[in-house]
Design a protein around this motif. Structure first.
Motif, mmCIF file in Angstrom:
data_model
loop_
_atom_site.group_PDB
_atom_site.id
_atom_site.type_symbol
_atom_site.label_atom_id
_atom_site.label_comp_id
_atom_site.label_asym_id
_atom_site.label_seq_id
_atom_site.Cartn_x
_atom_site.Cartn_y
_atom_site.Cartn_z
ATOM 1 N N LEU A 47 -41.082 -11.653 -6.920
ATOM 2 C CA LEU A 47 -40.228 -12.419 -6.018
ATOM 3 C C LEU A 47 -39.457 -11.433 -5.150
ATOM 4 O O LEU A 47 -38.725 -10.592 -5.666
ATOM 5 C CB LEU A 47 -39.257 -13.302 -6.813
ATOM 6 N N GLU A 48 -39.674 -11.531 -3.850
ATOM 7 C CA GLU A 48 -38.944 -10.692 -2.911
ATOM 8 C C GLU A 48 -37.959 -11.578 -2.167
ATOM 9 O O GLU A 48 -38.332 -12.618 -1.627
ATOM 10 C CB GLU A 48 -39.897 -10.019 -1.919
ATOM 11 N N VAL A 49 -36.707 -11.160 -2.142
ATOM 12 C CA VAL A 49 -35.655 -11.937 -1.491
ATOM 13 C C VAL A 49 -35.204 -11.190 -0.236
ATOM 14 O O VAL A 49 -34.685 -10.080 -0.326
ATOM 15 C CB VAL A 49 -34.459 -12.168 -2.449
ATOM 16 N N ALA A 50 -35.440 -11.793 0.917
ATOM 17 C CA ALA A 50 -35.047 -11.174 2.180
ATOM 18 C C ALA A 50 -33.538 -11.293 2.370
ATOM 19 O O ALA A 50 -32.942 -12.320 2.046
ATOM 20 C CB ALA A 50 -35.777 -11.836 3.345
ATOM 21 N N THR A 51 -32.929 -10.213 2.871
ATOM 22 C CA THR A 51 -31.493 -10.222 3.171
ATOM 23 C C THR A 51 -31.263 -9.642 4.561
ATOM 24 O O THR A 51 -31.847 -8.625 4.925
ATOM 25 C CB THR A 51 -30.681 -9.408 2.138
ATOM 26 N N ARG A 52 -30.420 -10.297 5.319
ATOM 27 C CA ARG A 52 -30.115 -9.886 6.698
ATOM 28 C C ARG A 52 -29.336 -8.567 6.698
ATOM 29 O O ARG A 52 -28.400 -8.392 5.926
ATOM 30 C CB ARG A 52 -29.287 -10.957 7.386
ATOM 31 N N ALA A 53 -29.737 -7.655 7.579
ATOM 32 C CA ALA A 53 -29.042 -6.366 7.719
ATOM 33 C C ALA A 53 -27.624 -6.594 8.219
ATOM 34 O O ALA A 53 -27.387 -7.412 9.107
ATOM 35 C CB ALA A 53 -29.792 -5.462 8.685
ATOM 36 N N GLN A 54 -26.693 -5.868 7.645
ATOM 37 C CA GLN A 54 -25.318 -5.841 8.151
ATOM 38 C C GLN A 54 -25.255 -4.630 9.074
ATOM 39 O O GLN A 54 -25.418 -3.503 8.615
ATOM 40 C CB GLN A 54 -24.336 -5.706 6.986
ATOM 41 N N ILE A 55 -25.079 -4.852 10.385
ATOM 42 C CA ILE A 55 -25.190 -3.733 11.323
ATOM 43 C C ILE A 55 -23.850 -3.343 11.933
ATOM 44 O O ILE A 55 -22.953 -4.158 12.105
ATOM 45 C CB ILE A 55 -26.247 -3.970 12.428
ATOM 46 N N LYS A 56 -23.773 -2.035 12.251
ATOM 47 C CA LYS A 56 -22.622 -1.452 12.928
ATOM 48 C C LYS A 56 -23.153 -0.532 14.023
ATOM 49 O O LYS A 56 -24.091 0.211 13.802
ATOM 50 C CB LYS A 56 -21.789 -0.600 11.967
#
Length: 192
Positions: A47-56
């Motif tokens: 199971l791979e869970v995608a997570t949104r990048a936190q960008i700066k």
């Protein structure tokens, strides 16, 4: 794990996950054991869970800013940093006056997690004509050709014109005055 439900029989097993989170990323095993015929079978599912990048978007080794103040001709290293991302993001830069931007990228797995910490860097040279323009960094996270997440961060350019250094004009009197002082100093040394 209160959001996980396992059920089955001697012929199948099933797993139901509700409110999937990053903590659920990993492998699950289904184990069937038919004791009456001494047969065991197992199957694994990833199971791979995608997570949104936190960008700066920021100056290299600096703090995140919304306005970048520079003097015309000054250059600065900029970084676009994506953290806690799965899968690792790719980067695209939009810089005034440039159709193609050369950048360097570094992607590292974050310790104790399946997420990635990624950095893309560029060097920008300030031009007065860019005043009020925007530099944009966009991260894209894909899986098997499909876009999962797309994120952008902007920084506004505030470019001031370089002020020329003031030069003083030396007059012939100034040169003669310095020459006379040097001669007077030499005579003074000879007398002493």
């Amino acid at each position: 794990m209160d959001h996980l439900e396992v059920f089955g029989s001697d012929k199948f097993c099933s797993l139901k996950l509700e409110n999937v989170s990053i903590k659920d990323h990993g492998s699950f095993m289904c184990l069937l054991n038919q004791a009456d015929v001494f047969h065991t079978d197992q199957s694994f599912m990833a199971l791979e869970v995608a997570t949104r990048a936190q960008i700066k978007l920021k100056k290299k080794q600096g703090e995140e800013e919304s306005i970048l103040e520079l003097v015309e001709g000054e250059w600065v290293d900029l970084e676009c940093e994506g953290s806690r991302a799965y899968p690792a993001p790719s980067f695209k830069w939009d810089v005034p006056g440039k159709e193609r931007v050369l950048s360097t990228e570094d992607k590292q797995p974050e310790q104790g997690s399946q997420t990635f910490h990624s950095i893309s860097s560029i060097m920008y040279t300030a031009k007065k004509g860019h005043d009020g323009s925007i530099i944009r960094c966009t991260t894209t996270q894909t899986h098997k050709g499909s876009i999962l997440y797309k994120n952008s961060q902007n920084i506004i350019l505030s470019i001031t014109k370089a002020v020329p250094l003031a030069a003083t004009k030396t007059t012939s009197l100034g040169i003669y005055g310095v020459g006379l002082m040097a001669i007077a100093l030499v005579i003074l040394i000879l007398i002493i």
